[in-house]
Design a protein around this motif. Structure first.
Motif, PDB file in Angstrom:
ATOM      1  N   MET A   1       2.337 -53.840  -3.815  1.00 48.92           N
ATOM      2  CA  MET A   1       3.731 -53.402  -3.615  1.00 48.92           C
ATOM      3  C   MET A   1       4.547 -54.496  -2.970  1.00 48.92           C
ATOM      4  SD  MET A   1       4.446 -49.459  -2.978  1.00 48.92           S
ATOM      5  CE  MET A   1       4.944 -49.497  -1.332  1.00 48.92           C
ATOM      6  N   LYS A   2       5.836 -54.532  -3.332  1.00 52.38           N
ATOM      7  CA  LYS A   2       6.719 -55.504  -2.701  1.00 52.38           C
ATOM      8  C   LYS A   2       6.947 -55.116  -1.239  1.00 52.38           C
ATOM      9  CE  LYS A   2       9.229 -56.868  -6.809  1.00 52.38           C
ATOM     10  NZ  LYS A   2      10.517 -56.922  -7.496  1.00 52.38           N
ATOM     11  N   ARG A   3       7.539 -56.056  -0.453  1.00 51.02           N
ATOM     12  CA  ARG A   3       7.750 -55.789   0.969  1.00 51.02           C
ATOM     13  C   ARG A   3       8.889 -54.793   1.197  1.00 51.02           C
ATOM     14  NH1 ARG A   3      10.191 -59.069   5.313  1.00 51.02           N
ATOM     15  NH2 ARG A   3      10.583 -60.720   3.816  1.00 51.02           N
ATOM     16  N   HIS A   4       9.890 -54.812   0.296  1.00 48.70           N
ATOM     17  CA  HIS A   4      11.047 -53.937   0.450  1.00 48.70           C
ATOM     18  C   HIS A   4      11.077 -52.916  -0.687  1.00 48.70           C
ATOM     19  CE1 HIS A   4      12.407 -56.948   3.267  1.00 48.70           C
ATOM     20  NE2 HIS A   4      12.382 -57.875   2.327  1.00 48.70           N
ATOM     21  N   LEU A   5      11.771 -51.797  -0.450  1.00 53.41           N
ATOM     22  CA  LEU A   5      12.029 -50.850  -1.540  1.00 53.41           C
ATOM     23  C   LEU A   5      13.538 -50.709  -1.676  1.00 53.41           C
ATOM     24  CD1 LEU A   5      11.178 -48.873  -3.722  1.00 53.41           C
ATOM     25  CD2 LEU A   5      10.922 -47.116  -1.967  1.00 53.41           C
ATOM     26  N   ILE A   6      14.094 -51.486  -2.596  1.00 51.65           N
ATOM     27  CA  ILE A   6      15.546 -51.534  -2.743  1.00 51.65           C
ATOM     28  C   ILE A   6      15.982 -50.868  -4.040  1.00 51.65           C
ATOM     29  CG2 ILE A   6      17.489 -53.148  -3.058  1.00 51.65           C
ATOM     30  CD1 ILE A   6      16.016 -54.873  -0.890  1.00 51.65           C
ATOM     31  N   SER A   7      15.171 -51.049  -5.074  1.00 52.73           N
ATOM     32  CA  SER A   7      15.460 -50.436  -6.370  1.00 52.73           C
ATOM     33  C   SER A   7      14.204 -49.755  -6.880  1.00 52.73           C
ATOM     34  CB  SER A   7      15.876 -51.536  -7.349  1.00 52.73           C
ATOM     35  OG  SER A   7      15.752 -51.077  -8.679  1.00 52.73           O
ATOM     36  N   ALA A   8      14.395 -48.697  -7.668  1.00 50.78           N
ATOM     37  CA  ALA A   8      13.241 -48.054  -8.297  1.00 50.78           C
ATOM     38  C   ALA A   8      12.550 -49.050  -9.233  1.00 50.78           C
ATOM     39  CB  ALA A   8      13.677 -46.812  -9.056  1.00 50.78           C
ATOM     40  N   ALA A   9      13.292 -50.054  -9.682  1.00 46.88           N
ATOM     41  CA  ALA A   9      12.702 -51.071 -10.565  1.00 46.88           C
ATOM     42  C   ALA A   9      11.760 -52.001  -9.802  1.00 46.88           C
ATOM     43  CB  ALA A   9      13.809 -51.880 -11.240  1.00 46.88           C
ATOM     44  N   ASP A  10      11.764 -51.945  -8.459  1.00 45.29           N
ATOM     45  CA  ASP A  10      10.802 -52.732  -7.677  1.00 45.29           C
ATOM     46  C   ASP A  10       9.387 -52.187  -7.844  1.00 45.29           C
ATOM     47  OD1 ASP A  10      12.819 -54.276  -6.635  1.00 45.29           O
ATOM     48  OD2 ASP A  10      13.041 -53.087  -4.794  1.00 45.29           O
ATOM     49  N   SER A  12       6.115 -50.968  -9.861  1.00 46.25           N
ATOM     50  CA  SER A  12       5.361 -50.938 -11.117  1.00 46.25           C
ATOM     51  C   SER A  12       4.831 -49.509 -11.277  1.00 46.25           C
ATOM     52  CB  SER A  12       4.180 -51.906 -11.035  1.00 46.25           C
ATOM     53  OG  SER A  12       3.256 -51.425 -10.074  1.00 46.25           O
ATOM     54  N   ARG A  13       4.268 -49.239 -12.454  1.00 44.97           N
ATOM     55  CA  ARG A  13       3.700 -47.904 -12.672  1.00 44.97           C
ATOM     56  C   ARG A  13       2.590 -47.620 -11.640  1.00 44.97           C
ATOM     57  NH1 ARG A  13       2.609 -43.934 -16.576  1.00 44.97           N
ATOM     58  NH2 ARG A  13       0.413 -43.446 -16.498  1.00 44.97           N
ATOM     59  N   ASP A  14       1.759 -48.638 -11.372  1.00 42.70           N
ATOM     60  CA  ASP A  14       0.678 -48.453 -10.396  1.00 42.70           C
ATOM     61  C   ASP A  14       1.225 -48.206  -8.997  1.00 42.70           C
ATOM     62  OD1 ASP A  14      -1.205 -48.657 -12.305  1.00 42.70           O
ATOM     63  OD2 ASP A  14      -1.823 -50.710 -11.832  1.00 42.70           O
ATOM     64  N   ASP A  15       2.278 -48.958  -8.611  1.00 41.07           N
ATOM     65  CA  ASP A  15       2.891 -48.737  -7.290  1.00 41.07           C
ATOM     66  C   ASP A  15       3.392 -47.303  -7.172  1.00 41.07           C
ATOM     67  OD1 ASP A  15       2.662 -51.434  -6.633  1.00 41.07           O
ATOM     68  OD2 ASP A  15       4.717 -51.938  -7.247  1.00 41.07           O
ATOM     69  N   LEU A  18       0.640 -44.853  -6.891  1.00 45.02           N
ATOM     70  CA  LEU A  18      -0.001 -44.940  -5.570  1.00 45.02           C
ATOM     71  C   LEU A  18       0.835 -44.182  -4.525  1.00 45.02           C
ATOM     72  CD1 LEU A  18      -2.158 -46.139  -3.660  1.00 45.02           C
ATOM     73  CD2 LEU A  18      -0.698 -48.165  -3.426  1.00 45.02           C
ATOM     74  N   ILE A  19       2.158 -44.342  -4.587  1.00 48.99           N
ATOM     75  CA  ILE A  19       3.024 -43.627  -3.635  1.00 48.99           C
ATOM     76  C   ILE A  19       2.887 -42.110  -3.840  1.00 48.99           C
ATOM     77  CG2 ILE A  19       5.416 -43.186  -2.920  1.00 48.99           C
ATOM     78  CD1 ILE A  19       6.048 -46.118  -3.696  1.00 48.99           C
ATOM     79  N   LEU A  20       2.913 -41.676  -5.105  1.00 48.84           N
ATOM     80  CA  LEU A  20       2.836 -40.232  -5.369  1.00 48.84           C
ATOM     81  C   LEU A  20       1.473 -39.663  -4.953  1.00 48.84           C
ATOM     82  CD1 LEU A  20       4.636 -39.995  -8.851  1.00 48.84           C
ATOM     83  CD2 LEU A  20       5.617 -39.718  -6.580  1.00 48.84           C
ATOM     84  N   ASP A  21       0.396 -40.417  -5.206  1.00 54.25           N
ATOM     85  CA  ASP A  21      -0.935 -39.941  -4.807  1.00 54.25           C
ATOM     86  C   ASP A  21      -1.062 -39.908  -3.281  1.00 54.25           C
ATOM     87  OD1 ASP A  21      -1.606 -39.710  -7.445  1.00 54.25           O
ATOM     88  OD2 ASP A  21      -2.714 -41.604  -7.562  1.00 54.25           O
ATOM     89  N   THR A  22      -0.495 -40.924  -2.622  1.00 50.62           N
ATOM     90  CA  THR A  22      -0.540 -40.956  -1.150  1.00 50.62           C
ATOM     91  C   THR A  22       0.259 -39.780  -0.591  1.00 50.62           C
ATOM     92  OG1 THR A  22      -0.674 -43.366  -1.265  1.00 50.62           O
ATOM     93  CG2 THR A  22      -0.114 -42.419   0.886  1.00 50.62           C
TER      94      THR A  22
END
Ligand code: NCD
Length: 310
Positions: A1-10, A12-15, A18-22
């Motif tokens: 995962m990138k360091r920031h979450l600025i756009s939903a385009a940041d 990837s499908r795996d990222d 991972l967020i949804l599973d977490t």
């Protein structure tokens, strides 16, 4: 995962998965009587809100507190921003306080991106102008997944004031990453010019889209961002683009109705539709906390979640 979450385009499908599973895992833990986890103990999360907010601000605060982070809430009203202090000086102040994450809502599209260049911590976009609101898209995807299972091939119809909506843009980006098929429905005056390059379809006719939808997401008509007349009258808007009782009655049984809030009851959505069993509006708020916990946890690399009581 990138360091920031600025756009939903940041993401990837795996990222995103991972967020949804977490978030799923965190939701399980949140069902326990003691909701607090020690994972972000000693970390500082600053909530920097330059624009009004109810749900998002409270939700980020609850999320950070449940992970035991120290939380500093800053709202522009009553701060030195009203004395003309710039975003950069505000950012430098936060930096001096050692913020590990800064959650920012700002009226200007692009403000979180600028901020990311000035602070060392992670920046999370909680809504910037008419641009993006990625955690809203994540909590919406989480809510859809809980009700409908995998999003692959699901047909999501997003209806209303797309032009002024950061929720719509983030949802289109994230949902297409997750394999859903999105159609935007709005009067031509409430669609951005760039919509042709978005990964979605466009329709002007709500009634023809409803039988082809698994999810109907209604958006608020954002009067505060309108400086001209975008439709003839509220009644006319509601008649063509509102989810009223008759339209909702024609939806297939499993179809869910969503709204990010705040709602204009009686305008884009009838009160009884908003309060009906197919509505996920209250769930979306609850899911917002667990989804934002997952985002903060993953961005800040918190300690092990631990399935057992700690
Ligand atoms: C949205 C926002 O602020 O972008 N609300 C929210 O975050 N739940 C949508 C809106 O204001 O209509």
């Amino acid at each position: 995962m990138k360091r920031h979450l600025i756009s939903a385009a940041d993401l990837s499908r795996d990222d995103a998965l991972l967020i949804l599973d977490t978030a799923d895992e965190l939701a399980r833990i949140s069902d326990r009587s003691i909701k607090k986890l020690p994972t972000l103990r000693g970390r500082t999360v600053v909530n920097l809100f330059f624009e009004d907010s109810t749900r998002t601000r409270i939700s980020f605060e609850a999320a950070a507190k449940r992970l035991s982070a120290d939380v500093i809430n800053f709202s522009a009203k009553g701060s030195s921003v009203s004395k003309g202090e710039s975003l950069k000086d505000t950012a430098l102040t936060l930096e001096a306080m050692g913020a590990d994450a800064v959650v920012i809502r700002h009226g200007a599209s692009g403000a979180p991106h600028r901020l990311a260049g000035w602070v060392r911590g992670s920046v999370v976009n909680a809504g910037d102008g008419t641009h993006e609101h990625p955690t809203q898209a994540l909590l919406d995807a989480f809510t859809m997944r809980r009700r409908l299972g995998s999003l692959e091939g699901r047909r999501v119809t997003i209806v209303g004031d797309i032009l002024h909506s950061r929720v719509a843009r983030s949802n289109v980006l994230l949902l297409s990453t997750l394999g859903a098929e999105v159609t935007l429905v709005a009067p031509p005056t409430l669609l951005p010019v760039s919509v042709g390059s978005w990964p979605c379809e466009v329709s002007y006719d709500l009634d023809s889209m409803l039988p082809k939808s698994d999810v109907v997401m209604m958006l608020r008509v954002q009067r505060e961002r309108m400086n001209a007349a975008f439709f003839p009258t509220e009644r006319e808007y509601s008649r063509r683009y509102g989810l009223d009782r008759d339209r909702a009655a024609k939806l297939d049984d499993g179809v869910i109705v969503m709204h990010p809030g705040p709602m204009n009851r009686g305008m884009e959505i009838a009160a009884e539709v908003a309060d009906s069993p197919r509505s996920t509006i209250v769930e979306q708020v609850a899911n917002g906390v667990t989804t934002r916990m997952a985002v903060l946890y993953l961005l800040l690399g918190g300690a092990d979640l631990g399935g057992e009581d700690q």
